[in-house]
Design a protein around this motif. Structure first.
Motif, mmCIF file in Angstrom:
data_model
loop_
_atom_site.group_PDB
_atom_site.id
_atom_site.type_symbol
_atom_site.label_atom_id
_atom_site.label_comp_id
_atom_site.label_asym_id
_atom_site.label_seq_id
_atom_site.Cartn_x
_atom_site.Cartn_y
_atom_site.Cartn_z
ATOM 1 N N GLN A 23 38.424 140.099 78.512
ATOM 2 C CA GLN A 23 38.672 141.519 76.932
ATOM 3 C C GLN A 23 37.701 141.165 76.540
ATOM 4 O OE1 GLN A 23 42.717 141.797 76.089
ATOM 5 N NE2 GLN A 23 43.303 142.692 78.992
ATOM 6 N N ASP A 24 37.815 139.992 75.586
ATOM 7 C CA ASP A 24 37.126 139.362 74.367
ATOM 8 C C ASP A 24 35.709 139.080 74.278
ATOM 9 O OD1 ASP A 24 39.745 140.312 73.293
ATOM 10 O OD2 ASP A 24 39.560 138.309 72.552
ATOM 11 N N THR A 67 25.299 144.491 80.083
ATOM 12 C CA THR A 67 25.566 145.119 79.774
ATOM 13 C C THR A 67 24.241 147.011 80.030
ATOM 14 O OG1 THR A 67 25.641 145.831 77.270
ATOM 15 C CG2 THR A 67 27.887 144.480 79.096
ATOM 16 N N GLY A 77 32.826 140.836 76.166
ATOM 17 C CA GLY A 77 31.316 141.759 75.143
ATOM 18 C C GLY A 77 32.409 141.833 74.274
ATOM 19 N N ASP A 78 33.170 142.007 73.229
ATOM 20 C CA ASP A 78 32.623 142.330 72.195
ATOM 21 C C ASP A 78 31.392 140.702 71.735
ATOM 22 O OD1 ASP A 78 33.953 144.433 72.119
ATOM 23 O OD2 ASP A 78 35.988 143.494 71.314
ATOM 24 N N LEU A 79 32.648 139.806 72.123
ATOM 25 C CA LEU A 79 31.506 138.303 71.160
ATOM 26 C C LEU A 79 30.453 137.843 71.966
ATOM 27 C CD1 LEU A 79 34.409 136.116 71.849
ATOM 28 C CD2 LEU A 79 33.404 136.331 69.552
ATOM 29 N N SER A 108 23.882 148.343 77.947
ATOM 30 C CA SER A 108 23.170 148.471 76.080
ATOM 31 C C SER A 108 22.494 146.908 75.946
ATOM 32 C CB SER A 108 23.811 148.141 75.485
ATOM 33 O OG SER A 108 25.458 147.188 74.853
ATOM 34 N N ASP A 109 22.661 145.503 76.347
ATOM 35 C CA ASP A 109 21.976 144.426 76.699
ATOM 36 C C ASP A 109 20.387 144.808 77.721
ATOM 37 O OD1 ASP A 109 23.240 141.028 76.618
ATOM 38 O OD2 ASP A 109 21.453 141.715 75.381
ATOM 39 N N ASP A 166 29.293 141.565 80.667
ATOM 40 C CA ASP A 166 30.892 142.331 80.880
ATOM 41 C C ASP A 166 29.805 141.559 82.303
ATOM 42 O OD1 ASP A 166 32.788 143.409 82.007
ATOM 43 O OD2 ASP A 166 31.418 145.393 82.646
ATOM 44 N N ARG A 219 39.662 131.689 68.407
ATOM 45 C CA ARG A 219 39.929 133.110 68.534
ATOM 46 C C ARG A 219 40.877 133.504 69.547
ATOM 47 N NH1 ARG A 219 36.376 138.094 67.883
ATOM 48 N NH2 ARG A 219 37.213 139.970 69.231
ATOM 49 N N ASN A 276 28.109 140.863 74.309
ATOM 50 C CA ASN A 276 28.060 142.378 74.416
ATOM 51 C C ASN A 276 27.272 141.913 75.426
ATOM 52 O OD1 ASN A 276 27.235 144.409 74.067
ATOM 53 N ND2 ASN A 276 25.443 143.695 73.478
#
Length: 248
Positions: free
Chosen positions: A143-144, A57, A146-148, A59-60, A152, A85, A150
Motif C-alpha cells: 500500500q505504501d 505507474t 506507491g507513495d514512497l 505518472s512515472d 506500482d 515507516r 511513486n
C-alpha cells in the motif's frame, strides 16, 4: 630435549580417564536437553511472498532498467520493508506491544539471486502472530510503496498460512544434544590430557630414570589382598602337615 608422545601413550591416557570423559559427555547432553526443553521458548516462522513485476505507474516515466538493476530495486525494497515507516503501521494494525526495533528483529527479508520474488519471514513464539506479522507487513508495504517511490510494481504472490499443527523452528533438540555431545567429548579429552600433564608423580621405573636420572636397582611388587588371603589359608595346612611329619 623435545618430548614426543606416541599413539600408544595417547590411548593409555584416554583409557585411564575414560570415566571422566564419559561423565562429561553424558553431563553435557543432559544439560543441553534440560535447557532446550525447559528453558528455551519455542519460536515459529511464517513466510509471505511478493513479486516485483517492474511495472511503473503512468505518472512515472522513468525506465528502471536504465538506472538500476532488478537486484538493486529489490535491495531497496528490502530496506523499506524493515523501516520504521512500515513497521510502525504493522504494530498499530495488529495492536502489538513491542517497538519497531523489536519487530525488525522478528522479520527477515530475502530473495534468490536474480529473482524478482521477495520472501518476508516473520518469527514469533506464537505461530498465529508470526502469520499475521508476515501478511500484514507485505500488505502495508504494498500500500505504501506507491507513495514512497511513486511506483506500482508489487504484487502479492502467496500469503502466509497457519498450519493445523505448526512445528517450531527453534530450538532444535537433537541438534543441540549432538553439539553438546561433541563439546562434552572435546572438553573431556582436553581435561584428561591436562590432568595427565599436571600429574608429576613417579609411577614406573622409566619415570625414575627419566625424571631423576637415577638407575633402578630393584622394584617392590604390589601384593593384592587376595594373594595375602591365599597365603593365610594355606599356612594352617602347612603347619598341620609339618606337625604330622614331626609326630610320625
Amino acid at each position: 630435549m623435545e618430548e614426543t608422545i606416541s599413539l600408544k601413550e595417547i590411548m593409555e591416557v584416554l583409557k585411564k580417564r575414560f570415566g571422566l570423559i564419559f561423565l562429561l559427555i553424558i553431563g553435557a547432553a543432559l544439560i543441553s536437553g534440560l535447557v532446550t526443553y525447559f528453558f528455551i521458548t519455542p519460536t515459529y516462522q511464517s513466510s509471505s511472498q511478493f513479486i516485483v513485476n517492474q511495472k511503473s505507474t503512468e505518472s512515472d516515466q522513468v525506465d528502471y532498467n536504465e538506472i538500476r538493476s532488478n537486484v538493486e530495486i529489490i535491495n531497496t525494497y528490502n530496506v523499506v520493508i524493515r523501516s520504521p515507516r512500515i513497521l510502525d503501521e504493522v504494530i498499530n494494525e495488529l495492536d502489538l506491544t513491542i517497538s519497531a526495533g523489536t519487530l525488525r528483529e522478528k522479520i527477515n527479508v530475502g530473495s534468490e539471486q536474480n529473482s524478482q520474488v521477495v520472501t518476508v519471514t516473520a518469527t514469533d513464539p506464537d505461530p498465529a502472530i508470526a502469520v499475521a506479522i508476515a501478511n500484514k507487513t507485505v500488505e502495508i508495504f504494498q500500500q505504501d510503496i506507491g507513495d514512497l517511490m511513486n511506483v506500482d510494481n508489487v504484487s502479492v504472490l502467496s500469503e502466509a498460512e497457519l498450519d493445523a499443527d505448526p512445528s517450531p523452528v527453534n530450538p532444535k533438540p537433537m541438534l543441540n544434544i549432538v553439539i553438546a555431545l561433541v563439546v562434552g567429548a572435546m572438553a573431556g579429552v582436553g581435561l584428561a590430557f591436562l590432568l595427565e600433564y599436571l600429574d608429576n608423580t613417579l609411577k614406573t621405573e622409566q619415570d625414575v630414570e627419566q625424571k631423576l636420572g637415577l638407575p633402578v636397582i630393584g622394584a617392590i611388587s604390589h601384593i593384592k589382598e587376595s594373594d595375602l588371603s591365599s597365603v593365610q589359608y594355606q599356612s594352617p595346612n602347612m603347619r598341620k602337615r609339618e606337625r604330622g611329619t614331626f609326630s610320625g
